[in-house]
Design a protein around this motif. Structure first.
Motif, short mmCIF file in Angstrom:
data_model
loop_
_atom_site.label_atom_id
_atom_site.label_comp_id
_atom_site.label_asym_id
_atom_site.label_seq_id
_atom_site.Cartn_x
_atom_site.Cartn_y
_atom_site.Cartn_z
N GLN A 1532 1.22 -1.09 -0.10
CA GLN A 1532 0.30 0.05 0.24
C GLN A 1532 0.64 1.58 -0.53
OE1 GLN A 1532 -2.89 -0.39 -0.32
NE2 GLN A 1532 -3.69 -2.32 0.15
N LYS A 1630 -6.50 -0.36 -1.88
CA LYS A 1630 -6.22 -1.32 -3.19
C LYS A 1630 -6.39 -2.25 -3.14
CE LYS A 1630 -6.26 2.37 -5.94
NZ LYS A 1630 -6.30 3.55 -5.17
N ASP A 1633 -3.09 -6.88 -5.97
CA ASP A 1633 -3.20 -7.64 -7.22
C ASP A 1633 -2.79 -9.14 -7.59
OD1 ASP A 1633 -0.92 -6.95 -7.20
OD2 ASP A 1633 -1.14 -6.41 -9.68
#
Length: 1907
Positions: A1532, A1630, A1633
């Motif tokens: 992050q 977020k 991924d």
């Protein structure tokens, strides 16, 4: 004709037998006294006359009237009309009545005397008793009853000269015409005028059709009282069998409301409890479990409060209350909204006109009676729409002697497309609908309005849907018919009845109601009876007709959405494929098969398939070859897999005859039928399906029985019950209707014969079905005691709602059955027995319902076991032969690539990889083809579980699909039962989930036996949880030992190190042995018990031991040699380099301490004696002796006392870490007799024994060791600090400044912000006795100062003197009751943190969100985001970042911080690591990050093995990703500050993957102590540097970094002073991924050796020798690794460079060197051109605290030459003009770097010998003369890229012939020597021969002359 009234009863008040206050009703007289034979006298009338109870009254009430309804045992309703009036009480009754009541009455009378009228001067204390006249009738003529009873009362009150006996006698003998008789011919018949002989006349009108209910105004009143929505709710509630209770103060209204609700339900009849007026004594009836409609007086509302499942409608208040536990399903849309709209048009016609500018003159609203009929018409239309086409779903099972009719519910719902509709489902299953079928299903009967409507008006209703006025017109037409039915002769309706006068009830002169003469009344009744006997009996002439069926159900459009809508093209594909199969064109069929299987998701395609297959069946058998058989079975299975258990679309029904037709020959005499291959479907084990099928077939045969004997064969399509033979005009119902009409005319013999024929038809079908069911229920391999039903039920595991298996059972895969499905526990019985029971149950049910004789039924029961046994014997042969079939050619198994040292444990098991909840693999959001399901094999190796295969759909392509994960990462393994995608067979499967975010959902191929699957599971489990850490892949790698063998002893590679490790452990054990005599302490559990929690009594138990002699702990001045070695290794291991970098003390060889240092490195723990989970060397304050540390450690959990782990270079504040403080309950820690010393900071908790004093001293020492506080020596003042810094400072561009015009406003805004941060971290309440809030202290500095340059905090001189020197951040629970430091030197900050188990739970949910096991119910991102939020993972990340930023702020402001949370090894580690990463740029480099992880995570004992559940012992504790969470936090921060990190995001993912993979030894074990014990620690540091597999992840990263820049971040451009303060709100975070990305081409990309795929094929040259074709390729988001296929620009350039160098035959240099050189040139030019220009120009435009833009690109003057400022030194400072020069200069310099060997850049080149500088030999070099650059360069050899030297031709003065010198080449001519003289020196050259020397001289001369 029928009697108007059956009984007349007189009921009066009587005293209660038990003498209570209430009286009771007594029947004084009843007429006739004898019961009628056809209608006995109803019991309990006394209760219903006075529903609220019999009570006396102080005044005369006016007479009341209502009609109660009683239902007898035969469900006949009796209407009791009750007229009640009051008479004065006789004295005998008065005495009985309660005295206190009398007193009350008297008081009331005194007060109310004046109000009494003169006509009735009542005496005080006069009481009145009720008396009731009751008329009992089976007819519902309320008005006639009201008039008749009123007449009797009037005759009595007014004293008319009429004999009451005559009136009552006439009333009882009055007869009324039957409804629906021949009333059309004579008005006399239909409307009967009666007179009771008192000068009265009444007209009784009977309804035309008695099946239509009579509602008068009740429905309209109900809507007025409750409103549309409420009535619709009640309507749905009554239909779906809920309990409905009406409340009102009026009895007549209760009766009307119940009557109205019943009228709305027509054509269904309400068959449950119906009591419109319930007496008070019977209120307990309300708690009955069955549904009801009941009315109760509102006075008893309180008694109804505790009813939990009753819907209460309050008529007086207009409300309907639905309890929470009751769900009333609404009408299906659009009927719900349409009905609502029409009702509002009827009730409020002005609503439509309300908005008109010029409303028309108001039309007169309908009368109440007419409105009532309109409302009923709306509901009649609703039922016609709901039940349209119902007659096409009736199965006529028997016609004679009585029709037996069944309703095919599934087909009806399927045709309507309402299978999922809750409302219709419940209505069809209800009792009312069962009654409807048996009453209205009859084909030959009299019809009514509803039959006409549902048969002929449905099309009209559909057409009118969008035209409200046409709908209204239709409603009005229907309403008129309903009105005419109730009032056939409106002109005749004239009543003339005597009424009593006004207020007649108040008259004084009442005589009581007289006793009537029974004889007179009886005589009148007998006379009438005699007269009636002579007359012919009144037979109701029914007009029977064939009931119209109406149009068949129109096919509702396919309700399938998305890709399965069936176009004609899809059906064409199905037809073609089938014809190919039967023509033997197998290759063609194979190509079409995937498309067919996709098309078969749609209903029409499935019907089409069944139809096509029917055409190919000849003589009921179709013998196929093996391939054809496989194709047909596969398509059938695909059809059946989407059938629900109801088979609402008739697909299974259509296929049933086919599965017994298609077959193949296995060997002579052995034939296998298709049914043995399609058994695994839920529909075959659903009793309802078989019943519907049976009844359908019976209907077909019964119909054939009565058709003209034209010898027609029953075609298979009829047998399948398909469309009930529309070819023939007459449906089965028509045939039945005709037969019912003829029945009375037949002779008895003929009747008997027909009954017998029908019965034997049903019986033969029952035998047929017993056979069919045994075919489909007995598995091919009956030896498996595993019943089909279990598999079928589990087949639909994902949505087991349709199956009859209960969910819990399906989940546990228990082999038992739901009782309803007809199977019991499979373990207690064999398959045959279970099937026999299932068939017997079925046979019992259908035969009883269809009237099979008991003898036949017994015969069936005997027959069924034989049928089953016979079939089992047949199957045995089939099973035996089918095993011998050659297996179908399956695709070759693809072997996976393995790592060096990785070995296969289990070879490939053939499986199908099924799609899970991620949509990418099936071509979801990212696009691309459906790669899954894929067919291949699963391999188990010592390191990984690997699937390799290819998509099952051959049209997708030949891509190899790979999914794998490390065995060690397995978190959940679940057995599932799923259908294989190709054969649609139900197979066992496994679902494996890993913490590296992979999911393997596999179905085993049928060739994989259950034992192989079980072996796979066992081996997997064994590898996942080895009994010992030595069994993990990181240890077995390289050794030949495989699982199962005991580990070999590896030969010592470094004996000295090994011995040292052993000695160290021995010494440690000795020391520990000495110390642990009196004291238990945390012991890391032994290998066998690793992972289990320590025993209760051992945890955290500390008892104070006597002082140890100092010599055991203080290091002796002269260490023994072995100890010296220990020290050097410890120094190496314990990150001392880092401590020295931070200035935290040095360790000289003599261990003498430099007193000037505030901290020192203490070897007190070198034997791991004090704390096993700490490193051997620790940083402690200089002033604390080693032996004191022993005592301090006791105050902390796991003895993890506070040690320094980092120091701020700027503010010199230190960061400390420790375990949490011991809680209060620790035994023996506190002595009650000790009083707390006032000076002790923890005196509230810890008594002043030696330990706590030491602890206090220790904290004091930490504070004193900070230079700023050392001077003030603990005084409560900071006056010693200079305030000179108050002057203004120019804020730097990077400082966090809020640029507002008013500086005070700016600081104020920051102040509030920091308050916010604190308040959210801190727990809600401060612990008692804490000093001023830290937050306010922190904030106060901002009010006083302006920030310094570079965002450094101001000097602490102007902070509030109160600010603490040390903040202790601890768990709120621990710090309760801890008293703060009286001197305000440290302050406690209690915060609430999550525990490890919360991390584990959160991670489980995160896994399920990111890698769901099955597709989401609602597609789209919303469901993912919802489950992500539920996991609370991001909330935990937010909390960690928030706490870390808080600590960073504190350290930056000059306060030290001690993080003391939990045991000091999970969250503490996360926080201190993050703080160091944010504060110190060194840790943001590759080397620094490695050091950070080694220091804080490995050395300080984060329990990697325990948290990762590495061994068998840790299995129960599960995987807890504390380290992964830390990496996510780093990710992050990396996202927010991309230029501050030297490593890339891939590096974080790599560590995240391998910390769980057990490929490397780095992340194994729980502490350094354990690593030493295993001899791991120093082996890594030892001299083994061979080419063995890397055992350390860091070594691997180093090796890999040399070859590829994958771990490097190109945008890295740090600022040395930067302290990062990331945003931590969840909205700023977020999803990583790493959790969601997947590469199906190669599996996870973190094992680099495996990720390097095979080399790409070279470009193909065109035949004409032209340029190669373009190298375009399709990149699939989920299949290809995008970073590899589309690298970023810089990686691409570096790759290209390497490729070109290889082509030119040069050795390529390392990427890092090239990169560094480019950066260096950039930096150089930036410096030259910037000339120290102000660095604020460009920087001011860049967001100051978020340099997240990456690379700054500056425009050049022409052609836009972009200069990459990749290093931040001066690049941001160049002005525009200088940037242009920079662009020019940089191009030339870059040009010099990347020279290639092409001729245009090299004017002349060749080999020359050159004499080195002074005293150097001659050497042959490769020289290049470059005219363009005007220089002579030389290289070592021709292919060398590194230029060894340059002679600038501008400096050359002369070129002259030379002479040989010592060491010159011997064989060369003297004339081949020449010299080049420059301004600096003379170069001596020698060419290979004279001509080349001449050539060189000429070339150099010409260059010089050109210049």
């Amino acid at each position: 004709m029928a009697r108007l009234a059956d009984y007349f009863v007189l009921v009066a008040f009587g005293p209660h037998p038990r003498g209570s206050g209430e009286g009771q009703g007594q029947i004084l007289q009843r007429f006739p006294e004898k019961d009628w034979e056809d209608n006995p006298f109803p019991q309990g009338i006394e209760l219903f006359c006075q529903p609220s109870g019999w009570q006396l009254c102080p005044e005369r009430n006016p007479p009341t009237f209502f009609v109660a309804v009683l239902t007898d045992i035969n469900s006949e309703r009796h209407y009791c009309a009750c007229l009640t009036f009051w008479e004065p009480v006789e004295s005998t009754q008065e005495v009985v009545f309660n005295e206190d009541t009398t007193e009350q009455e008297e008081e009331a009378d005194e007060g109310g005397q004046a109000r009494l009228s003169s006509t009735a001067p009542a005496q005080p204390s006069q009481l009145f008793a009720p008396k009731t006249l009751v008329l009992v009738s089976r007819l519902d003529h309320t008005d006639v009853f009201r008039n008749s009873l009123g007449l009797i009362y009037a005759v009595h009150v007014e004293g008319l000269n009429v004999c009451l006996e005559n009136v009552i006698g006439n009333l009882l003998t009055c007869t009324v015409p039957l409804a629906g008789g021949s009333q059309l011919d004579s008005v006399e018949e239909g409307a009967r005028t009666i007179s009771l002989g008192a000068g009265d006349r009444q007209v009784i009108q009977t309804p035309l059709v008695d099946s239509l209910p009579v509602s008068r105004c009740s429905v309209a009143l109900l809507f007025r009282q409750l409103g549309i929505t409420n009535v619709l709710s009640l309507f749905c509630a009554a239909l779906t069998e809920h309990k409905v209770l009406f409340l009102s103060r009026s009895y007549q209204r209760l009766a009307d409301a119940c009557r109205g609700l019943l009228a709305l339900l027509f054509p269904l009849r309400y068959s449950f409890t119906y009591v419109p007026i319930l007496p008070a004594q019977l209120l307990e009836v309300l708690s009955t479990p069955t549904p009801f409609i009941i009315g109760v007086n509102a006075a008893f509302q309180a008694e109804t409060q505790e009813l939990l499942d009753v819907i209460v409608a309050d008529l007086d208040g207009g409300t309907v209350t639905v309890p929470e536990c009751v769900h009333i399903p609404p009408l299906p849309e659009p009927l719900q909204s349409q009905t609502h709209n029409v009702l509002s048009m009827v009730l409020d016609p002005e609503l439509e006109l309300a908005d008109l500018a010029f409303p028309p003159p108001t039309t007169s609203a309908s009368s109440l009676k007419m409105q009532d009929k309109e409302l009923r018409a709306v509901f009649l239309r609703l039922f016609a729409q709901l039940l349209q086409g119902y007659r096409w779903c009736l199965h006529i099972v028997r016609i004679h002697p009585e029709p037996v009719i069944r309703f095919h519910k599934a087909a009806f719902l399927g045709q309507r497309g309402l299978v999922e509709d809750d409302f219709l489902m419940k209505v069809l299953e209800g009792m009312a609908f069962a009654g409807f079928v048996s009453e209205r299903g009859v084909p030959y009967r009299s019809t009514d309005l509803f039959d006409e409507l549902v048969a002929h008006e449905v099309a009209r209703m559909r057409a009118d849907e969008n035209h409200p006025h046409r709908v209204l017109r239709h409603v009005q037409e229907l309403a008129e018919q309903l009105y005419k039915n109730e009032n056939p002769y409106p002109a005749v309706a004239m009543h003339k009845v005597q009424r009593p006068g006004e207020a007649s009830h108040l008259r004084r002169t009442h005589r009581p109601f007289p006793r009537l003469d029974e004889g007179t009344v009886q005589w009148i009744v007998d006379q009438a009876a005699a007269k009636m006997q002579g007359a012919p009996p009144a037979v109701r002439a029914e007009r029977k007709t064939t009931v119209p069926s109406g149009p068949p159900m129109t096919a509702i459009l396919e309700r399938c959405s998305g890709p399965h809508v069936n176009s004609a093209r899809r059906l064409e594909v199905v037809r073609n494929c089938i014809s190919y199969v039967f023509e033997g064109k197998m290759l063609e069929a194979k190509k079409l098969l995937p498309a067919v299987l996709r098309a078969l998701k749609g209903r029409a395609a499935r019907r089409c398939l069944a139809h096509e297959l029917h055409l190919h069946v000849q003589q009921n058998r179709a013998v196929l070859d093996h391939q054809q058989f496989d194709f047909v079975v596969r398509m059938m299975n695909c059809c059946l897999q989407d059938c629900t258990s109801l088979d609402e679309h008739g697909i299974a029904a259509a296929l049933l005859p086919l599965v017994t037709a298609f077959c193949r020959k296995l060997s002579p005499g052995v034939t296998q039928f298709a049914y043995s291959c399609v058994q695994e479907h839920v529909v075959w084990s659903t009793p309802q399906f078989w019943e519907a099928m049976f009844y359908g077939d019976v209907q077909t045969h019964i119909r054939a029985l009565y058709l003209e004997p034209s010898d027609e064969r029953v075609s298979p399509s009829q047998e399948a019950g398909e469309a009930q033979s529309q070819d023939d005009e007459r449906s089965a119902l028509d045939v039945a209707s005709e037969q019912r009409r003829l029945w009375p005319t037949l002779s008895q013999e003929k009747q008997q014969e027909l009954v017998q024929k029908e019965e034997s038809t049903v019986f033969s079908q029952a035998i047929h079905y017993a056979n069919r069911m045994s075919y489909l229920l007995l598995p091919l391999d009956s030896s498996k005691s595993r019943l089909l039903r279990e598999r079928a039920g589990l087949g639909d595991l994902e949505s087991a709602s349709n199956s009859l298996v209960t969910n819990s059972m399906a989940g546990s895969v228990a082999e038992s059955y739901d009782t309803e499905s007809g199977f019991e526990d499979a373990e207690t019985c064999d398959v045959a027995g279970a099937v026999v029971r299932f068939i017997n149950r079925f046979v019992d049910k259908v035969c009883t319902e269809s009237g099979v004789t008991s003898d036949h039924l017994k015969g069936l029961h005997v027959m069924v076991p034989d049928i089953v046994q016979m079939h089992i014997e047949t199957l045995e042969a089939v099973h035996r032969e089918s095993k011998r079939l050659p297996p179908i050619q399956k695709p070759k198994l693809l072997r996976p690539r393995l790592l060096p040292g990785e070995e296969c444990v289990l070879d490939g098991l053939r499986v199908y990889l099924l799609p899970d909840g991620r949509e990418e693999g099936v071509g979801g959001s990212g696009g691309g083809p459906a790669l899954l399901p894929a067919e291949g094999a699963v391999f188990l190796t010592t390191y990984r579980v690997i699937f390799t295969g290819m998509p099952t759909d051959p049209l997708v392509g030949e891509q190899v699909v790979v999914r794998s994960f490390p065995v060690a990462a397995l978190t959940k393994e679940k057995r599932i039962s799923v259908q294989t995608p190709v054969d649609q067979l139900l197979q066992d499967g496994l679902q494996l989930r890993s913490c590296t975010f992979q999911l393997l959902k596999m179905a085993f191929d049928e060739e994989v036996g259950s034992d192989s699957a079980e072996l796979f599971r066992k081996q997997l489990h064994k590898l996942r949880y080895p009994p010992d850490i030595r069994g993990t892949f990181a240890f077995t790698l390289g050794s030949a030992h495989t699982t199962g063998r005991s580990p070999r002893v590896v030969k010592d590679k470094g004996p000295s190190l090994r011995n040292f490790s052993r000695n160290l452990v021995k010494n440690a054990k000795k020391t520990i042995g000495r110390q642990y005599v009196t004291r238990k302490k945390y012991n890391p559990p032994s290998w066998e018990h690793r992972g289990q929690p320590p025993p209760e009594d051992q945890e955290d138990e500390i008892s104070v031991s006597e002082e140890l002699e100092p010599s055991t702990l203080t290091p002796s001045s002269a260490l023994k040699p072995s100890d010296r070695m220990t020290m050097s290794s410890l120094v190496e291991r314990a990150c001392c380099r880092d401590y020295q970098r931070l200035g935290l003390g040095t360790l000289s060889s003599s261990l003498s301490r430099a007193k000037s240092e505030p901290f020192r490195i203490s070897p007190v723990n070198r034997m791991y004696a004090i704390c096993r989970s700490y490193p051997g060397l620790l940083i402690v304050p200089q002033s604390i002796q080693d032996n004191a540390l022993q005592r301090v450690s006791r105050c902390y959990r796991q003895n993890r006392f506070p040690v320094v782990c980092w120091r701020s270079g700027r503010s010199k504040a230190v960061l400390l870490r420790s375990g949490g403080l011991h809680g209060k309950g620790v035994v023996g820690l506190f002595k009650a007799q000790n009083t707390p010393s006032p000076a002790s900071p923890f005196s509230g908790q810890i008594q002043a024994d030696s330990s706590s004093l030491e602890q206090e001293k220790y904290l004091q020492a930490v504070v004193s060791a900070m230079p700023r506080y050392a001077d003030s020596s603990g005084r409560n003042t900071l006056s010693g600090f200079s305030s000179a810094h108050m002057g203004g400072h120019v804020p730097s561009p990077r400082a966090r400044v809020t640029t507002l015009s008013n500086p005070m406003a700016a600081s104020a805004s920051r102040w509030t912000a920091s308050r916010g941060k604190w308040s959210s971290v801190r727990a809600s309440g401060r612990s008692s006795g804490l000093g001023a809030d830290v937050g306010s202290r922190l904030a106060s500095r901002d009010l006083l100062s302006t920030p310094h340059t570079n965002g450094a905090p101001p000097d602490s001189g102007f902070l509030r003197p109160q600010r603490a020197a040390l903040y202790i951040i601890g768990d709120k629970a621990q710090l309760k009751g801890v008293r703060p430091d009286p001197l305000q030197q440290w302050e406690l900050v209690p915060i609430e943190v999550f525990e490890a188990r919360q991390v584990k739970a959160s991670f489980k949910k995160l896994l399920k969100a990111c890698v769901p096991g099955c597709p989401a119910t609602e597609p789209g991102p919303a469901s993912f985001l919802r489950s992500l939020e539920d996991s609370e993972w991001l909330t935990q990340i937010h909390k960690l970042l928030q706490i870390s930023v808080l600590v960073v702020e504190l350290l930056d402001s000059g306060s030290s911080v001690l993080v003391s949370l939990e045991d000091g090894w999970d969250i503490t580690t996360q926080v201190v690591s993050l703080v160091q990463l944010l504060s110190d740029p060194f840790y943001r480099t590759l080397e620094g990050f490695r050091l950070l992880v080694e220091k804080e995570w490995l050395s300080f004992g984060h329990r990697f093995s325990h948290r990762g559940a590495h061994t068998l012992a840790g299995q129960s504790s599960g995987f807890t990703p504390v380290f992964l969470q830390f990496l996510d936090c780093v990710h992050q921060v990396h996202l927010q500050f991309p230029m501050e990190f030297e490593f890339s995001q891939f590096y974080l993912k790599f560590l995240g993957y391998h910390h769980a993979s057990r490929r490397f030894r780095t992340f194994l074990l729980d502490s350094d102590y354990e690593r030493i014990e295993l001899g791991l620690l120093y082996e890594e540091k030892g001299e083994r540097k061979g080419q063995l597999a890397c055992r350390s992840v860091w070594e691997y990263v180093d090796r890999l970094s040399k070859r590829t820049p994958m771990f490097y971040n190109y945008t890295y451009a740090p600022e040395d002073t930067e302290v990062l303060r990331p945003y931590s709100n969840v909205s700023n975070l977020k999803v990583w991924d790493f959790y969601t990305e997947e590469t199906l081409a190669e599996g996870p990309p973190y094992d680099w050796e495996l990720a390097q795929g095979p080399p790409e094929p070279p470009e193909e040259e065109r035949p004409d020798g032209g340029a190669p074709q373009s190298r375009r390729r399709v990149v699939w988001p989920c299949y290809d690794s995008r970073p590899r296929v589309q690298p970023d620009a810089i990686s691409r350039l570096l790759e290209e460079l390497q490729r070109l160098e290889t082509e030119l035959g040069r050795p390529s240099e390392r990427w890092k060197d090239t990169w560094d050189r480019v950066k260096a040139v950039q930096r150089l030019e930036g410096r030259q051109d910037g000339r120290g220009a102000s660095s604020s120009l460009l920087a001011s435009a860049v967001p100051h605290h978020r340099r997240s833009l990456g690379v700054y690109l500056q425009e050049g003057p022409v052609g836009s030459t972009l200069s990459l400022s990749l290093d931040s030194d001066q690049s941001s400072g160049s002005t525009t003009s200088s940037s242009r020069q920079a662009a020019r200069r940089s191009t030339s310099t870059l040009y010099s770097q990347f020279q290639t060997a092409e001729s245009e850049n090299r004017s002349y080149e060749g080999t020359l010998y050159k004499k080195g500088a002074f005293m150097k030999p001659w050497k042959a070099r490769w020289f290049v003369l470059d005219k363009t650059k005007h220089q002579l360069r030389y290289y070592d050899h021709r292919v060398d890229t590194d230029c060894k030297g340059v002679i600038d031709l501008a400096e050359v003065e002369a070129v002259a012939p030379g002479t040989p010198t010592i060491g010159a080449p011997k064989t060369v001519d003297e004339k081949a020597f020449f010299d080049v003289k420059t301004t600096r020196r003379v170069y001596n050259f020698c060419a290979q021969d004279v001509p080349s020397a001449q050539q060189w001289v000429d070339r150099i001369q010409s260059c010089l002359s050109d210049a």
